[in-house]
Design a protein around this motif. Sequence first.
Motif, short mmCIF file in Angstrom:
data_model
loop_
_atom_site.label_atom_id
_atom_site.label_comp_id
_atom_site.label_asym_id
_atom_site.label_seq_id
_atom_site.Cartn_x
_atom_site.Cartn_y
_atom_site.Cartn_z
N LEU A 275 1.52 2.73 5.39
CA LEU A 275 0.58 3.76 5.32
C LEU A 275 0.80 5.10 5.84
N TRP A 276 1.43 5.03 6.85
CA TRP A 276 1.87 6.29 7.68
C TRP A 276 3.28 6.85 6.88
N ARG A 277 4.05 5.92 6.26
CA ARG A 277 5.24 6.59 5.84
C ARG A 277 4.72 7.14 4.32
N ALA A 278 3.64 6.84 3.76
CA ALA A 278 2.96 7.13 2.66
C ALA A 278 2.73 8.60 2.54
N ALA A 279 1.73 8.66 3.83
CA ALA A 279 1.02 9.79 4.17
C ALA A 279 1.99 10.95 4.57
N ARG A 280 3.25 10.64 5.42
CA ARG A 280 4.28 11.49 5.60
C ARG A 280 4.91 12.12 4.41
N ASP A 281 4.90 10.98 3.47
CA ASP A 281 5.86 11.47 2.13
C ASP A 281 5.02 12.37 1.18
N GLY A 282 3.51 12.59 1.62
CA GLY A 282 2.68 13.37 0.80
C GLY A 282 1.91 12.50 -0.35
N GLU A 283 2.27 11.14 -0.35
CA GLU A 283 1.67 10.26 -1.31
C GLU A 283 0.14 9.98 -1.10
N GLY A 284 -0.62 10.79 -0.03
CA GLY A 284 -1.98 10.35 0.32
C GLY A 284 -2.30 10.65 1.43
N ASP A 285 -3.66 10.73 1.88
CA ASP A 285 -4.20 11.27 3.04
C ASP A 285 -4.41 10.02 3.84
N LEU A 286 -3.81 9.94 5.00
CA LEU A 286 -3.74 8.51 6.06
C LEU A 286 -5.25 8.15 6.12
N GLY A 287 -6.16 9.11 6.49
CA GLY A 287 -7.47 8.61 6.86
C GLY A 287 -8.28 8.09 5.70
N ALA A 288 -8.13 8.58 4.50
CA ALA A 288 -8.65 8.06 3.38
C ALA A 288 -8.10 6.80 3.02
N MET A 289 -6.70 6.65 3.05
CA MET A 289 -6.21 5.49 2.93
C MET A 289 -6.61 4.40 3.59
N LEU A 290 -6.45 4.61 4.90
CA LEU A 290 -6.90 3.56 5.91
C LEU A 290 -8.40 3.24 5.57
N ALA A 291 -9.31 4.19 5.33
CA ALA A 291 -10.58 3.77 5.03
C ALA A 291 -10.65 2.70 3.73
N ARG A 292 -9.88 3.05 2.84
CA ARG A 292 -9.88 2.03 1.54
C ARG A 292 -9.58 0.78 1.68
N ARG A 293 -8.41 0.78 2.99
CA ARG A 293 -7.65 -0.53 3.15
C ARG A 293 -8.77 -1.22 3.98
N VAL A 294 -9.49 -0.81 4.84
CA VAL A 294 -10.61 -1.47 5.82
C VAL A 294 -11.66 -1.82 5.00
N ALA A 295 -12.12 -1.31 3.87
CA ALA A 295 -12.83 -1.73 2.85
C ALA A 295 -12.85 -2.71 2.09
N GLY A 296 -11.39 -3.22 2.05
CA GLY A 296 -11.06 -4.41 1.42
C GLY A 296 -10.18 -4.23 0.13
N GLU A 297 -9.66 -2.96 -0.12
CA GLU A 297 -8.79 -2.79 -1.49
C GLU A 297 -7.61 -3.36 -0.91
N PRO A 298 -6.77 -3.72 -2.04
CA PRO A 298 -5.36 -4.29 -1.62
C PRO A 298 -4.48 -3.29 -1.13
N LEU A 299 -3.72 -3.54 -0.31
CA LEU A 299 -2.59 -2.67 0.24
C LEU A 299 -1.94 -1.95 -0.76
N GLU A 300 -1.45 -2.87 -1.88
CA GLU A 300 -0.78 -2.21 -2.92
C GLU A 300 -1.62 -1.16 -3.80
N VAL A 301 -2.76 -1.64 -4.29
CA VAL A 301 -3.47 -0.43 -4.66
C VAL A 301 -3.84 0.92 -4.06
N VAL A 302 -3.83 0.66 -2.83
CA VAL A 302 -4.07 1.92 -1.64
C VAL A 302 -2.79 2.62 -1.79
N LEU A 303 -1.72 2.04 -1.75
CA LEU A 303 -0.33 2.66 -1.84
C LEU A 303 0.11 3.37 -3.26
#
Length: 265
Positions: free
Chosen positions: A30-58
């Motif tokens: 998740l950190w790498r994806a945010a660093r590479d501009g592929e998503g907002d880290l906080g938003a991605m983290l919230a989605r993962r905590v809510a149960g979305e598969p990591l692969e879908v979040v990434l």
Amino acid sequence: MAAAPPSRAAVTATLRAAGCVFAEDEARLLWRAARDGEGDLGAMLARRVAGEPLEVVLGWAAFRGIRVRVRPGVFVPRRRTGFLVDRAAAVLRPGDVLVDLCCGSGAVALALATETGGLEVHAADIDPVAVACASENLDPLGAAVHLGDLYDPLPPALRGRVTVLAVNAPYVPTGAIASMPPEARDHEPPTALDGGPDGVALHRRVAADAPGWLAPGGRLLIETGRDQAPLTAQAVADAGLRAGVRRARDGVTAVVEGCVTTPAG
């Protein structure tokens, strides 16, 4: 002023508290994806905590050393399906025709087209979301992706020409879906999970019509589970194909292989 993104340590701690077994690895991705501009880290983290598969979040899944694009509502390719790819790759040669039936994201076709160049590749799925996702993965390779139920959308010209029918149709019995991990049960389409009362309903339909599509010497390869393998093999045999079961080292996954029988004499 925008709030600072959470630190990597904080991301790891949040994921661990949410029950993620591989929290450190997920935090790194998740950190790498945010660093590479592929998503907002906080938003991605919230989605993962809510149960979305990591692969879908990434937005991608690692499969056979390839990044396969995945979308919300699409079946996430599993590592165990690499065994199906192994069995198909042992048969395919440049110039052969491959059909990836119930293709989902198109991961099987993508891996085989990448590993065995020069294939004529077709993929099909009944789910429009899956077909759109598979098209993103397969269009750059010149593959054809079709929307429809099993063989219905395939070009008639493929009849009798298919070298390998690779099938990862659902094989979870309907009654077992409730016990699946929430990531799959709540975020993947039922059509990609539900294999009917005994898990083999789709396999029977696939096997019944396979002989008309296979080339001489062609193979039907169906991923199935340990408990479903005998039933899948029976369905393949009932269709008039010579059936065999290959079991993966994980002790859970199997591939049933069906070959066109040659008349005696």
